[in-house]
Design an enzyme around this catalytic site. Structure first.
Site, PDB file in Angstrom:
ATOM      1  CD  GLU A 249      -3.033   0.203   0.322  1.00 25.85           C
ATOM      2  OE1 GLU A 249      -3.187   0.854  -0.730  1.00 25.85           O
ATOM      3  OE2 GLU A 249      -3.618  -0.864   0.578  1.00 25.85           O
ATOM      4  CB  CYS A 283      -1.359   7.212   0.507  1.00 23.19           C
ATOM      5  SG  CYS A 283      -2.620   6.218   1.294  1.00 23.19           S
TER       6      CYS A 283
HETATM    7  P1  NAD Z   1      10.149   6.694   4.443  1.00 26.65           P
HETATM    8  O1  NAD Z   1      10.292   6.075   3.108  1.00 26.65           O
HETATM    9  O2  NAD Z   1      11.359   7.024   5.224  1.00 26.65           O
HETATM   10  O3  NAD Z   1       9.269   5.740   5.376  1.00 26.65           O
HETATM   11  C1  NAD Z   1       7.970   5.353   5.046  1.00 26.65           C
HETATM   12  C2  NAD Z   1       7.555   4.235   6.000  1.00 26.65           C
HETATM   13  O4  NAD Z   1       8.324   3.078   5.729  1.00 26.65           O
HETATM   14  C3  NAD Z   1       7.794   4.549   7.474  1.00 26.65           C
HETATM   15  O5  NAD Z   1       6.704   4.050   8.202  1.00 26.65           O
HETATM   16  C4  NAD Z   1       9.072   3.786   7.816  1.00 26.65           C
HETATM   17  O6  NAD Z   1       9.109   3.361   9.158  1.00 26.65           O
HETATM   18  C5  NAD Z   1       8.959   2.584   6.912  1.00 26.65           C
HETATM   19  N1  NAD Z   1      10.230   2.016   6.483  1.00 26.65           N
HETATM   20  C6  NAD Z   1      11.302   2.680   5.994  1.00 26.65           C
HETATM   21  N2  NAD Z   1      12.282   1.817   5.652  1.00 26.65           N
HETATM   22  C7  NAD Z   1      11.815   0.573   5.945  1.00 26.65           C
HETATM   23  C8  NAD Z   1      12.339  -0.738   5.807  1.00 26.65           C
HETATM   24  N3  NAD Z   1      13.553  -0.978   5.286  1.00 26.65           N
HETATM   25  N4  NAD Z   1      11.581  -1.783   6.219  1.00 26.65           N
HETATM   26  C9  NAD Z   1      10.346  -1.600   6.725  1.00 26.65           C
HETATM   27  N5  NAD Z   1       9.789  -0.378   6.871  1.00 26.65           N
HETATM   28  C10 NAD Z   1      10.506   0.682   6.481  1.00 26.65           C
HETATM   29  O7  NAD Z   1       9.250   7.986   4.249  1.00 26.65           O
HETATM   30  P2  NAD Z   1       8.692   9.046   5.294  1.00 26.65           P
HETATM   31  O8  NAD Z   1       9.406  10.336   5.095  1.00 26.65           O
HETATM   32  O9  NAD Z   1       8.569   8.482   6.672  1.00 26.65           O
HETATM   33  O10 NAD Z   1       7.226   9.183   4.714  1.00 26.65           O
HETATM   34  C11 NAD Z   1       6.989   9.893   3.530  1.00 26.65           C
HETATM   35  C12 NAD Z   1       6.733   8.989   2.371  1.00 26.65           C
HETATM   36  O11 NAD Z   1       6.214   7.747   2.797  1.00 26.65           O
HETATM   37  C13 NAD Z   1       5.676   9.630   1.511  1.00 26.65           C
HETATM   38  O12 NAD Z   1       6.250  10.058   0.317  1.00 26.65           O
HETATM   39  C14 NAD Z   1       4.640   8.582   1.287  1.00 26.65           C
HETATM   40  O13 NAD Z   1       4.721   8.093  -0.031  1.00 26.65           O
HETATM   41  C15 NAD Z   1       5.010   7.424   2.122  1.00 26.65           C
HETATM   42  N6  NAD Z   1       3.984   7.084   3.088  1.00 26.65           N
HETATM   43  C16 NAD Z   1       2.865   6.514   2.609  1.00 26.65           C
HETATM   44  C17 NAD Z   1       1.876   6.179   3.477  1.00 26.65           C
HETATM   45  C18 NAD Z   1       0.618   5.542   2.977  1.00 26.65           C
HETATM   46  O14 NAD Z   1      -0.384   5.645   3.643  1.00 26.65           O
HETATM   47  N7  NAD Z   1       0.649   4.847   1.838  1.00 26.65           N
HETATM   48  C19 NAD Z   1       2.010   6.424   4.829  1.00 26.65           C
HETATM   49  C20 NAD Z   1       3.189   7.019   5.294  1.00 26.65           C
HETATM   50  C21 NAD Z   1       4.184   7.330   4.410  1.00 26.65           C
END
Ligand code: NAD
Length: 478
Positions: A249, A283
């Site tokens: 997702e 999102c």
């Molecule tokens: P990010 O890529 O650093 O992290 C996004 C999420 O992934 C966080 O919850 C983080 O804990 C998790 N994550 C990161 N690396 C991981 C790994 N190796 N294994 C498992 N989990 C991991 O981004 P961010 O700055 O925290 O959030 C912004 C971006 O994340 C946005 O551009 C958005 O696309 C996406 N996001 C999407 C949703 C959604 O509802 N689809 C929710 C939150 C963030």
């Protein structure tokens, strides 16, 4: 005293074998608000062993009993929602009304899955001989792992725990370190409602460490991740290499097509709430506003007027309608996207500046005159930023909607049924909502296509993702 959030393993709350903690920051003031336990390899092994035992117990628990326990947890979540909402406000930075809404909808989702659990039927297939019987039976896939983000700390967990429990699976959640306290209380609801030990586990720690160990681990049969596209692609590839079922997702860059014949006042009202809910950190938030040229300026004026009325502040203040971004990092990303667009010729119609020096607040921001060479037209802003783009023909708007590799949510506003049908058929997205915001209810699919993900976390499809179909055929003994 500082709030401490612990791990939940095998029915027990534990600080983690190494007693390491991470700080939790209140995004409204940038101050340390609490601490969260950090799982070690030893803790993960314990959680995996518990999930294996929990799976054996839960899959043998009658579906009526499972359903009853899940409904009980939904009831507890409703009863405790005022207390849990304050935790969401303090750690996720949401306005109180939004925090209440998240919990109410999470309880509804859990209720729906508790009902649907009873209807995970298989089927009978007509045999080619009267001596043969053929059936398809549904079996839970096995212990699952879910990775959930900080934007909807409880609701995102429920979208994984709900279908997993409905299907008869155990599940380990790696929750959001940024906002752990509300998830902890949700797991307390599950435990108090009678979910047996090991059926659900909650870990926090270093995301890459936890996914790096759990996703390939032989105990885990299913992986579900909510978050950004790059991380999703990485986890999907690891899951694929180990032949694990995966639901992804991921992010979006939602287009909203606004035709000249639309009810513009209503569109502006609905799109304001949809865009600025949780400061745009959703999102499915509309991002590219594609507006028919004859009403382009008028719509921008209507939208700007509504942005003026948003009240920026700490979510604890009941008057607040726009809270902070989640982190300093997100604020910096938004600021750099705005600077890049303005430097390439975009017009700042509204906002664009940081508010105050404490916390991570950004004004509601509208950019017009944006072009495809700007970063913001290609990267998901995930913040309170709306991009205004004029169009001359519906085909042009549809081409722009489909230009990006994302395909999560899309929106349209029009009084013309023919245009609505054309948009619904032609826009490449997992969900499309016309003339209202009708997404994210429990009974409907919720998910994206293209880079926005694989699978669904709503409706029947969500439970299916946690089930195997087994074909069983028998012939009468000779
Ligand atoms: P990010 O890529 O650093 O992290 C996004 C999420 O992934 C966080 O919850 C983080 O804990 C998790 N994550 C990161 N690396 C991981 C790994 N190796 N294994 C498992 N989990 C991991 O981004 P961010 O700055 O925290 O959030 C912004 C971006 O994340 C946005 O551009 C958005 O696309 C996406 N996001 C999407 C949703 C959604 O509802 N689809 C929710 C939150 C963030």
């Amino acid at each position: 005293m500082m709030l401490q959030s612990h791990l939940f393993i095998d029915g027990h709350w534990i600080p983690g074998s190494e007693e390491r903690y991470l700080d939790v920051i209140n995004p409204a003031n940038g101050e340390v608000e609490g601490r969260v336990a950090h799982a070690s390899r030893y803790d993960m092994d314990r959680a995996l062993a518990a999930a294996e035992r929990g799976f054996k117990v839960w899959k043998e628990t009658s579906v009526f009993e499972r359903s009853k326990i899940m409904r009980g947890a939904a009831t507890l979540l409703r009863q405790r929602s005022e207390e849990i909402a304050t935790l969401l406000v303090a750690q996720a930075g949401k306005p109180l009304a939004e925090a209440r809404l998240e919990l109410a909808s999470a309880a509804d989702v859990l209720d729906w899955f508790s009902e649907e659990a009873r209807r995970a039927y298989g089927r009978v297939i007509s045999p080619r001989s009267s001596a043969v019987s053929q059936q398809v039976i549904k079996e839970p896939i096995g212990p699952a792992v879910g990775f959930t983000p900080w934007n909807f700390p409880v609701a995102q967990i429920v979208r994984k725990v709900g279908p997993a429990l409905a299907a008869g699976c155990s599940i380990i959640i790696k929750g959001p370190e940024e906002a752990p306290a509300a998830p902890v209380e949700f797991f307390r609801c599950l435990h108090d409602a009678g979910v047996p030990a090991g059926v659900v586990g909650l870990l926090f720690g270093t995301p890459a460490e936890i996914s790096g160990y759990l996703v390939p681990h032989p105990t885990i049969r299913k992986v579900s991740f909510t978050g950004s596209v790059p991380v999703g692609k990485h986890l999907a590839s690891v899951a694929g290499a180990h032949m694990k079922r995966a639901t992804m997702e991921l992010g979006g860059h939602a287009p909203v097509i606004i035709c000249a014949d639309a009810n513009l006042e209503l569109a502006a009202d609905v799109l304001l709430t949809t865009k600025f809910r949780h400061a745009g950190q959703a999102c499915v938030a509309p991002t590219r506003f594609l507006i028919e040229r004859s009403v382009y300026s008028k719509f921008i004026q209507l939208y700007k007027a509504r942005c003026e009325n948003l009240v920026i502040g700490d979510g604890r203040d009941p008057a607040t309608t726009l809270g902070p971004l989640n982190s300093e990092r997100r604020l910096a990303t938004l600021q750099s996207l705005i600077e890049d667009a303005v430097s390439k010729g975009a017009t700042l119609e509204h906002g664009g500046r940081r508010v105050g020096t404490k916390g991570f607040f950004l004004e509601p921001t509208i950019l017009s005159g944006v072009t495809p060479d700007m970063r913001v037209m290609n990267e998901e802003p995930f913040g309170p930023l709306a991009l205004m783009v004029p169009f001359d023909s519906l085909d042009e708007a549809i081409d722009e909607a489909n230009r990006l590799p994302f395909g999560l949510a899309a929106y349209a506003w029009t009084a013309d049924l023919r245009a609505a049908n054309k948009i619904s058929r032609s826009v490449e997205s997992g969900m499309i909502s016309t003339n209202h915001f009708g997404l994210a209810i429990p009974e409907t699919p919720y998910g994206g296509i293209k880079d926005s993900g694989i699978g669904s976390e709503g409706g029947l499809e969500a439970i299916e993702a946690y089930l195997n179909s087994k074909f069983v055929t028998q012939m009468d003994p000779a």
